[in-house]
Design an enzyme around this catalytic site. Structure first.
Site, PDB file in Angstrom:
ATOM      1  N   ASP A 206      -4.904   1.156 -24.144  1.00 36.04           N
ATOM      2  CA  ASP A 206      -5.636   0.433 -25.179  1.00 36.04           C
ATOM      3  C   ASP A 206      -5.221   0.922 -26.569  1.00 36.04           C
ATOM      4  OD1 ASP A 206      -7.911  -1.356 -25.932  1.00 36.04           O
ATOM      5  OD2 ASP A 206      -8.714   0.516 -26.741  1.00 36.04           O
ATOM      6  N   GLU A 248       7.021  12.893 -13.102  1.00 35.52           N
ATOM      7  CA  GLU A 248       6.921  14.094 -12.269  1.00 35.52           C
ATOM      8  C   GLU A 248       6.428  13.770 -10.860  1.00 35.52           C
ATOM      9  OE1 GLU A 248       4.132  16.574 -14.219  1.00 35.52           O
ATOM     10  OE2 GLU A 248       5.472  17.131 -15.882  1.00 35.52           O
TER      11      GLU A 248
END
Length: 538
Positions: A206, A248
């Site tokens: 957002d 990751e």
């Protein structure tokens, strides 16, 4: 990428936006929730979407419909629990649907533990450094620190009894975070890992363009070259770190930015290699119903995004803007000016708006890249422009001095079945009506009423999504324009697919083709009528 390596899912995904308060109510309190959403997963599977973007479900006082987050690691009791969210994620995955919740990094709720601590600690305290507190201007400090204006109307600063002012680019209940503070960076990286650990497939960010502010907090001026709080270059350092967090982990996770940028070049900066995966393309949403304007938007978007190796995304509506069925329901559809609320002009012709919305859906779903469907788009829902003022909840209504009705008209709970309100939105034994009232004539637009009707908007979407999924020409890739008269758009995608959209006032004879795969309306004697679109096998 070699031809044998599968393209990442997010490059072609059709993602369905769930405004959770208005999607499906599972417990009968008149507000949508996780239980309701879980119950409708079979519908979403049958619709044919690839993923869900879920508007904020975090713990919140609901001053701005959940975008004022008090705890990013808790689900608001209005919607359920973290365990409910985990169950939803697991069940969605069983249906082959990915889950992308919202994350709101520009601000928190004023009820967030950090902000409560900042208020208690007082001026000059380390606790206040996580937000943007400043002394006021003027001899007695009673004037705001600068002239910035809230997106919801009025000044972007609130004066506290202790003399400090704090910044809120939205409602006063949404204080802006200070992204120059290391605690803020560490906290949001931890939040990402918390939800990634529970199986989410990415995040919609957002106000992705709003995190970085000029540390000098200068006044806004008409001739400013670099905006002091929108779309600053510093935001990209944040998102490169977020991308590292996602990379990751095992799996193919993705971010999408809600980034309002002045040019396609500025938008492309968010999705450069090592940055975010995708960004909303608001230029397409803001375009007028005009062939030249749409072609320019499409060309510019594809050119800029392909230049950084990112796919385009296309969207027609969302929870913050007028539904496109109503936007297109005016004879003249003005281009929407960025950073201004859309103000439609002229009488509403929903038959015209629906015809154009059907054509726009086929155009959007045929373009290269991914697409977003706001809940109810597939039902052809219009904006509810006559909600009683006593039910309006959007803070824009109050902050504008009752001159702007805000966004509630596009957030009315969607109709599922039955003859009367709540149209299947809540259980039969519900003890409360929908949090916003539904129009009586939505009986004709419910999922039940449209299912099986080959002429309905719902079946048009279902068929389009099935064809898109099965046709190797659609999704990510390239396109080639055809030469056409003014007012007509036509393009080719390999192998063997063409899309034609007639935005003119005259019928257009279709080019040579093998089969009509799908049309937004009747095609008579090879003529495509005004405000119609068609998919062709060529």
């Amino acid at each position: 990428m070699s031809s044998t390596t599968p393209s990442p899912w997010w490059r072609s995904a059709v993602i369905y936006q769930v405004y959770i308060r208005s999607f499906a109510d599972g417990n009968g309190d008149g507000v949508g929730d996780i239980a309701g959403l879980r119950s409708r997963l079979p519908y979403l599977k049958s619709l044919g979407v690839d993923a869900l973007w879920i508007n904020p479900w975090y713990k919140s006082p609901m001053a701005d419909g959940g975008y004022d987050v008090a705890d990013f690691r808790a689900i608001d009791p209005l919607f359920g629990t973290v365990a409910d969210a985990e169950q939803l994620i697991d069940e969605a995955h069983e249906y082959g649907i990915r889950v992308i919740p919202d994350i709101v990094p520009n601000h928190t709720s004023d009820q967030h533990a950090w902000f409560r601590a900042a208020l208690s600690a007082g001026p000059g305290s380390p606790e206040r450094d996580r937000y943007i507190f400043r002394p006021g201007r003027g001899p007695d400090g009673t004037e705001p620190p600068n002239n910035w204006i809230s997106e919801f109307g009025g000044p972007a600063w609130t004066h506290l009894p202790d003399g400090d002012w704090y910044l809120h680019l939205y409602a006063p209940e949404q204080p802006d975070l200070n992204w120059q503070h290391p605690d803020v960076h560490a906290e949001f990286e931890s939040i990402l890992r918390f939800w990634f650990g529970r199986g989410v497939d990415g995040f919609r960010i957002d106000v992705a363009h709003g995190l970085a502010k000029d540390p000098e907090l200068p006044d806004l001026t008409r001739d400013q070259i670099v905006h002091p709080h929108w779309d600053r270059d510093e935001v990209h350092d944040i998102y490169r770190t977020w991308r590292q967090v996602a990379d990751e982990l095992e799996g193919d996770r993705a971010f999408v930015a809600e980034a309002w940028a002045d040019t396609p070049e500025r938008l492309a900066a968010y999705v450069r290699p090592g940055g975010l995966h995708t960004a909303f393309n608001f230029d397409f949403l803001m375009a007028s119903w005009d062939a030249k304007d749409l072609r320019t938007v499409i060309d510019d978007s594809l050119a800029m995004l392909s230049g950084v190796g990112a796919p385009a995304t296309w969207v027609l509506s969302n929870h913050d803007v007028m539904r496109h069925t109503s936007r297109y329901a005016r004879k003249t559809v003005a281009r929407w000016v960025p950073n201004e609320r859309y103000q439609p002009q002229g009488p509403v012709d929903l038959e015209l708006g629906t015809r154009r919305a059907r054509a726009a859906a086929l155009l959007m779903l045929a373009l290269p890249g991914g697409a977003y469907i706001y809940q109810g788009d597939e039902l052809g829902l219009p904006e509810v422009e006559d909600l009683p003022v006593d039910v309006l909840e959007d803070p824009i209504w109050e902050r504008s001095g009752h001159t702007d009705r805000g966004r509630d008209g596009c957030r009315v709970p969607i109709p599922w079945s039955g003859q009367v309100e709540p149209f299947g939105f809540s259980p039969d034994d519900a003890h409360a009506g929908p949090w916003l009232p539904q129009p009586a004539n939505w009986i004709e637009r419910s999922v039940e009423a449209q299912t099986g009707d080959e002429t309905s908007m719902l079946e048009l979407y279902r068929t389009a999504l099935r064809l898109r999924r099965d046709n190797p020409a659609l999704g990510d890739g390239t396109m080639t324009w055809h030469d056409t008269p003014a007012g007509v758009l036509a393009f080719h995608r390999e192998p063997g697919f063409a899309c034609v959209v007639n935005l003119s006032d005259e019928a257009y004879r279709l080019p040579d083709h093998t089969t009509i795969l799908l049309a937004s309306g009747p095609v008579v004697d090879g003529q495509l009528g005004p405000d119609r679109a068609v998919w062709l096998e060529v």
